[in-house]
Design an enzyme around this catalytic site. Structure first.
Site, PDB file in Angstrom:
ATOM      1  N   TYR A   2      17.178   2.202   2.601  1.00  4.93           N
ATOM      2  CA  TYR A   2      17.503   1.619   1.329  1.00  4.93           C
ATOM      3  C   TYR A   2      18.887   2.293   0.246  1.00  4.93           C
ATOM      4  O   TYR A   2      19.199   2.024  -0.421  1.00  4.93           O
ATOM      5  CB  TYR A   2      16.390   1.608   0.438  1.00  4.93           C
ATOM      6  CG  TYR A   2      15.064   1.117   0.884  1.00  4.93           C
ATOM      7  CD1 TYR A   2      15.269   0.073   2.008  1.00  4.93           C
ATOM      8  CD2 TYR A   2      13.693   1.766   0.974  1.00  4.93           C
ATOM      9  CE1 TYR A   2      14.452  -0.336   2.475  1.00  4.93           C
ATOM     10  CE2 TYR A   2      12.732   1.043   1.533  1.00  4.93           C
ATOM     11  CZ  TYR A   2      12.871   0.064   2.333  1.00  4.93           C
ATOM     12  OH  TYR A   2      11.712  -0.382   2.911  1.00  4.93           O
ATOM     13  N   HIS A  38       0.760  -1.160  -0.178  1.00  7.09           N
ATOM     14  CA  HIS A  38       0.080   0.011  -0.013  1.00  7.09           C
ATOM     15  C   HIS A  38       0.728   1.330  -0.059  1.00  7.09           C
ATOM     16  O   HIS A  38       0.351   2.269   0.177  1.00  7.09           O
ATOM     17  CB  HIS A  38      -1.023  -0.023   1.163  1.00  7.09           C
ATOM     18  CG  HIS A  38      -0.296  -0.185   2.306  1.00  7.09           C
ATOM     19  ND1 HIS A  38      -0.605  -1.303   3.530  1.00  7.09           N
ATOM     20  CD2 HIS A  38       0.670  -0.006   3.201  1.00  7.09           C
ATOM     21  CE1 HIS A  38      -0.011  -1.358   4.511  1.00  7.09           C
ATOM     22  NE2 HIS A  38       0.809  -0.826   4.223  1.00  7.09           N
TER      23      HIS A  38
END
Length: 488
Positions: free
Chosen positions: A258, A171
């Site tokens: 990340y 989502h």
């Protein structure tokens, strides 16, 4: 219509309830069967009681069963949905705790980085067991809908090794779009059209249109910097927007782990994060949030059960993809969403074997991806770094090759920015030994790993991280909720 949906990891109580009510917002689905399965009989009985209450209160013929026998739940299912976290919060705590000893500070640790890679090692053997059951006892052609993280690794393993028709669902895109619509002053997210493409948790809004008008970088930067809340909570995300030219789907905390630039030094971490909520970069933030949520649900279960007596309101159907995909496949009402599938040319400048997240349309003919998308070069470069880590991690998880696992961790962007090869080798040994009960594929590697740890030369430290908070008690959570309610 009458068919069966199996939900694995149905003990994820709040999320299972959301999926259940979403699916029952489709009028044609009232006669279907939900088969719940989980390792925890206790959690299964709690969620079954809630779903039974919903069925009874809405006078529905829907059937709900619950069993710890996964194969029995999957038998005859047309759709299988996975929400599992192998090892639970116990293993997850090690995903955060052990890397901190080596200076690696994670906010979430469920996608890549040291924690996400080990999470994948625990999940992938189990995911392949699910796939075996689906091939053998589910309805022929059954579709596997994976909600479990690490999304890309789990989906990659299910497609490449599990040989099951799989789509990964998240989502993040929807939440990012809601933010953008808000800062641009839209009355509703429905006024915003967008193409979002990349890989899970590194997906990029490469085209934005508000009521048909194209939104450029400068306008979006100005809108975010003018927002009284997001300008503080999303400082790192806004900085990436300025430099890359496009907005990322992921929160400040997620995005920070990340990349190799923002969490490699403690003083940098505190510069870029915001402590108003866990998701904006707090050390081990999602672990704390998950622990508090579990404790809260256990204590407040009677209130959750009481709330289940409310009528299902289709107007409150969530933007989770699952119910909309099922509706498209079964009724031919077309649905547009963003899905995790094998690339195979969908995104022109990412590897063909990667699991990408990009727009697609669903109807009776299946999930049909929009091909020929090209993402900005900087976005592609960042994604490719993660894809290389994911590929090695998946292959290590399947083969039980601890050397390949160490190479995967070594190539992780944040790990590589913080730790030396010697530190990575020792850290992986320590994590594999600590989580041995959930890592059967590494059984043969354990004796040597234990021997190496007994002669460990790398010094570690007892570090809570740059921005750690303690888990709050039920009393503290209750007082906080009461204060918020009073303020409103």
């Amino acid at each position: 219509m009458s068919f069966k949906i199996a939900i694995i990891g149905a003990g994820s109580i709040g999320f299972t309830k959301k999926l259940f009510t979403d699916i029952l917002c489709v009028p044609e689905f009232k006669d279907i069967e939900f088969a719940l399965t989980d390792l925890s009989e206790h959690n299964l009985q709690m969620i079954k009681a809630i779903l039974d209450k919903i069925v009874e209160s809405n006078n529905l013929p829907t059937k709900v069963t619950a069993t710890t026998d996964r194969r029995k739940a999957i038998e005859g299912a047309r759709y299988v949905i996975s929400c599992v976290r192998v090892g639970g919060l116990e293993a997850y705590a090690d995903d955060i705790r052990i890397p901190l000893k080596y200076g690696i500070d994670q906010c979430v640790g469920d996608t890549i980085c040291a924690g996400g890679i080990l999470y994948g090692q625990r999940n992938i053997p189990v995911i392949l067991d699910f796939c075996k059951d689906i091939r053998e006892v589910a309805e022929p052609g059954a579709k596997f809908l994976n909600y479990a993280n690490p999304m890309a690794m789990n989906t990659w393993a299910a497609i490449e090794y599990g040989k099951v028709d799989t789509v990964g669902l998240c989502h993040g895109v929807q939440h990012g779009a809601e933010q953008i619509a808000e800062v641009l002053g839209a009355k509703s997210v429905k006024e915003l059209d967008y193409i979002c493409s990349g890989i899970n948790h590194q997906t990029w809004f490469v085209d934005l249109r508000l009521n048909g008008r194209k939104i450029g970088k400068d306008e979006l930067v100005a809108a975010f910097e003018a927002h009284p809340v997001y300008s503080q909570q999303e400082k790192l995300r806004i900085d990436v927007l300025k430099r890359f030219g496009v907005y990322s789907t992921e929160s400040n905390g997620h995005l920070s782990e990340y990349l190799p630039w923002y969490r490699k030094r403690p003083e940098e971490i505190t510069k870029w994060i915001d402590m108003s909520d866990w998701i904006h970069g707090e050390t081990g933030g999602y672990l704390r949030h998950s622990t508090e949520t579990r404790n809260w649900f256990e204590t407040e279960f009677p209130q959750f059960l009481e709330s289940a007596s409310k009528p299902i309101d289709p107007a409150k159907r969530s933007n989770e993809h699952a119910s909309h995909i099922l509706e498209g496949l079964e009724t031919n009402r077309v649905y547009r969403g963003h899905f995790n599938v094998k690339n195979n040319g969908v995104i022109t400048n990412l590897p063909a074997d990667a699991i990408i997240e990009s727009p697609g349309f669903v109807d009776r003919f299946g999930i049909n991806m929009v091909s020929g998308v090209t993402i900005p070069e900087a976005c592609a470069a960042t994604c490719i770094s993660s894809i290389n880590v994911q590929r090695m991690s998946v292959h290590a998880a399947v083969s039980g090759d601890i050397d390949l696992l160490k190479l995967a961790v070594l190539h992780d962007p944040l790990v590589g920015a913080v730790a030396t090869p010697e530190e990575v080798w020792q850290m992986v040994d320590e994590m594999v030994v600590a989580q041995a009960r959930w890592l059967p594929q590494y059984a043969d590697a354990l004796p040597a790993a234990r021997e190496r740890l007994s002669q460990a030369k790398v010094k570690t430290r007892d570090w809570a991280g740059a921005a750690r908070r303690n888990v709050r008690s039920i009393e503290e959570l209750r007082a906080e909720k009461a204060a918020i309610k009073q303020a409103v």
